[in-house]
Design a protein around this motif. Structure first.
Motif, PDB file in Angstrom:
ATOM      1  N   LEU A  86      -4.166  -3.808  -3.242  1.00 22.22           N
ATOM      2  CA  LEU A  86      -3.244  -3.113  -2.783  1.00 22.22           C
ATOM      3  C   LEU A  86      -3.144  -1.156  -3.748  1.00 22.22           C
ATOM      4  N   SER A  87      -2.219  -2.477  -4.570  1.00 25.73           N
ATOM      5  CA  SER A  87      -1.525  -1.800  -5.304  1.00 25.73           C
ATOM      6  C   SER A  87      -2.724  -0.890  -6.888  1.00 25.73           C
TER       7      SER A  87
ATOM      8  N   SER B 213       0.971  -1.224   0.267  1.00 22.95           N
ATOM      9  CA  SER B 213       0.210  -0.283  -0.017  1.00 22.95           C
ATOM     10  C   SER B 213       0.476   1.185  -0.027  1.00 22.95           C
ATOM     11  N   PRO B 214       0.715   1.802  -0.569  1.00 20.78           N
ATOM     12  CA  PRO B 214       1.261   3.526  -0.858  1.00 20.78           C
ATOM     13  C   PRO B 214       0.753   3.820   0.687  1.00 20.78           C
ATOM     14  N   PHE B 215       0.162   3.860   1.125  1.00 16.87           N
ATOM     15  CA  PHE B 215      -0.661   5.248   1.738  1.00 16.87           C
ATOM     16  C   PHE B 215       0.344   4.038   3.996  1.00 16.87           C
ATOM     17  N   ALA B 216       1.423   3.783   3.191  1.00 21.99           N
ATOM     18  CA  ALA B 216       1.481   2.430   4.642  1.00 21.99           C
ATOM     19  C   ALA B 216       2.974   1.535   4.657  1.00 21.99           C
TER      20      ALA B 216
END
Length: 86
Positions: free
Chosen positions: A69-70, A16-19
């Motif tokens: 998630l990507s 995930s780019p968010f975490a």
């Protein structure tokens, strides 16, 4: 082609780019969301009731999209009547 990935491929897309520092090694995620394909209100009362999306206030078909998630789309459902919740 939209298809479910192999486990190895899924692990590679499970970032995930968010975490980015979260430990994903033993977990595999999909994000699933419902959306609407808006329609004109059918004249037939039975169809009208079946296609009505109560909280959006319009007639629609509903469908569901699953992605990794990507952000890779790996699932799109068939169309469902509007009364089906997301």
């Amino acid at each position: 082609t939209i298809q479910l990935p192999s486990v190895e491929s899924w692990r590679a897309m499970n970032i995930s780019p968010f975490a980015p520092t979260f430990q994903y090694e033993n977990r595999l995620f999909f994000i699933i969301d419902g959306t609407s394909l808006t329609l004109y209100n059918p004249r037939n009362h039975t169809y009208s009731r079946a296609l009505w999306v109560h909280y959006k206030g319009h007639s629609a078909y509903r469908y569901f999209i699953g992605c990794t998630l990507s952000g890779v789309i790996v699932y799109i459902s068939s169309l469902k009547p509007g009364v089906v919740p997301d």
